[in-house]
Design an enzyme around this catalytic site. Sequence first.
Site, PDB file in Angstrom:
ATOM      1  N   LYS A 129     -48.027 -54.174  -6.319  1.00 43.29           N
ATOM      2  CA  LYS A 129     -48.765 -53.193  -5.454  1.00 43.29           C
ATOM      3  C   LYS A 129     -50.037 -53.874  -5.156  1.00 43.29           C
ATOM      4  O   LYS A 129     -50.693 -53.263  -4.025  1.00 43.29           O
ATOM      5  CB  LYS A 129     -48.753 -51.972  -6.115  1.00 43.29           C
ATOM      6  CG  LYS A 129     -47.488 -51.258  -6.494  1.00 43.29           C
ATOM      7  CD  LYS A 129     -47.153 -49.523  -6.192  1.00 43.29           C
ATOM      8  CE  LYS A 129     -45.742 -49.211  -6.245  1.00 43.29           C
ATOM      9  NZ  LYS A 129     -45.627 -47.864  -6.262  1.00 43.29           N
ATOM     10  N   LYS A 212     -32.736 -52.205  -1.813  1.00 40.46           N
ATOM     11  CA  LYS A 212     -32.598 -50.838  -2.692  1.00 40.46           C
ATOM     12  C   LYS A 212     -33.126 -49.891  -1.647  1.00 40.46           C
ATOM     13  O   LYS A 212     -33.818 -49.934  -0.697  1.00 40.46           O
ATOM     14  CB  LYS A 212     -33.250 -50.469  -3.851  1.00 40.46           C
ATOM     15  CG  LYS A 212     -34.623 -50.446  -3.763  1.00 40.46           C
ATOM     16  CD  LYS A 212     -35.554 -49.931  -4.856  1.00 40.46           C
ATOM     17  CE  LYS A 212     -36.902 -49.269  -4.690  1.00 40.46           C
ATOM     18  NZ  LYS A 212     -37.275 -48.399  -5.399  1.00 40.46           N
ATOM     19  N   LYS A 215     -38.291 -45.769   0.452  1.00 38.94           N
ATOM     20  CA  LYS A 215     -38.969 -44.804   1.415  1.00 38.94           C
ATOM     21  C   LYS A 215     -39.679 -45.955   2.393  1.00 38.94           C
ATOM     22  O   LYS A 215     -39.941 -45.628   3.472  1.00 38.94           O
ATOM     23  CB  LYS A 215     -39.965 -43.926   0.934  1.00 38.94           C
ATOM     24  CG  LYS A 215     -40.955 -44.385   0.099  1.00 38.94           C
ATOM     25  CD  LYS A 215     -41.948 -43.305  -0.165  1.00 38.94           C
ATOM     26  CE  LYS A 215     -42.990 -43.715  -1.486  1.00 38.94           C
ATOM     27  NZ  LYS A 215     -42.271 -44.224  -2.641  1.00 38.94           N
TER      28      LYS A 215
END
Length: 351
Positions: A129, A212, A215
């Site tokens: 991240k 996968k 969002k």
Amino acid sequence: MPDAAATPPAVRPRVLSGIQPTADSYHLGNYLGAVRNWADLQSVQPDGTSYEPFFFIADQHAITVEQDPKVLRRRTLVAAAQLLAAGVDPERSAIFLQSHLPEHAQLGWVMQCLTSFGEARRMTQFKDKSAKGGEGSSSVGLFAYPMLMAADILLYRPAYVPVGEDQRQHLELTRDLAQRFNSRYKKTFRLPEPYILKETAKIYDLQEPTAKMSKSASSPNGLIDMLDDPTVSAKKIRSAVTDSEAEVRFDEVAKPGVSNLLRIFSALSGVSIEKLEADYAGKGYGVFKSDLADVVVDVVTPFRARTHELLDDRTELDGVLARGAERARAVASKTLADVYDRVGFVPPFTV
Ligand code: ATP
Ligand code: LTN
């Protein structure tokens, strides 16, 4: 003969999990991979075990990256409403918002003081991240995220923590911190076991079936949002990527698209993948996709209606969250008091 009325009720192992409110709707992956499993954990399990569940919306984790306050508030309530719409039942589970319990941040600080810098830096989620904008511009909160998560968990002394594979490392850190605290001070925390949700619960992108469902997907057509117009979701299923054969067969390597659809079909309908393969033998992809689209519509239509109902009149939802916070506080405040005492904080004076 034992007197049934005199037999104390068996202690139910506690389960606890959280989910962030970082989108306007959960997607089918969040639903099948997380939220619906939570609802299932409320029933007596096939081995006879019955759990005591605690589920919360991790709104404090959400601000580790910048959030618009209005959007965060809306998403937090939408997330809570979706838990109820998915069948998480306030009679059987404590459902609450993380920020309603200051104990999370309070124990989070103690956990930060117990964690070494090197240990925190090894967290792969932080590495991923922070990679985009560079570590230097990431918030300290993003770095401390796993320690807040450890506090979320340890406060409730759960036996199991249902999470996806991506959270396994955070669970391991949580266990290490619990053990460290217990040996440095006094046995206080129970070491929680991860309850890693089955790989079969992993849902892939409809357009890119090796990635996968997420969002942050590259195309909205690959993603089914639970609160989307059901006709739009049906269309996305009908145009999902498959392959040039016409055989409905589960083979993740050779046929990732069809395998993903089979997994979704089976999870939503309760029919086994083998039975679906047999039912659709020789029928081709058109009929298969069209039937799956109907199944999706049948699930999302009432889900969406119930979510909107809860948001349109907030009385019920607000009550659920107030009662959930109260149940959570009864457990969390006790653990925090033990921790503060063991760490050596002077108890507050009363006058
Ligand atoms: P991101 O955009 O970071 O990939 P996401 O919306 O895909 O996020 P998270 O917020 O990381 O999902 O996850 C919330 C929960 O949903 C977690 O428990 C995670 O394991 C589960 N989950 C997310 N995506 C999937 C998926 N495709 N299949 C099954 N479970 C999923
Ligand atoms: N990090 C988790 C969400 C989360 C959580 C928790 C899960 C925050 N605190 C405590 C289980 C227990 C995620 O992103 N899926």
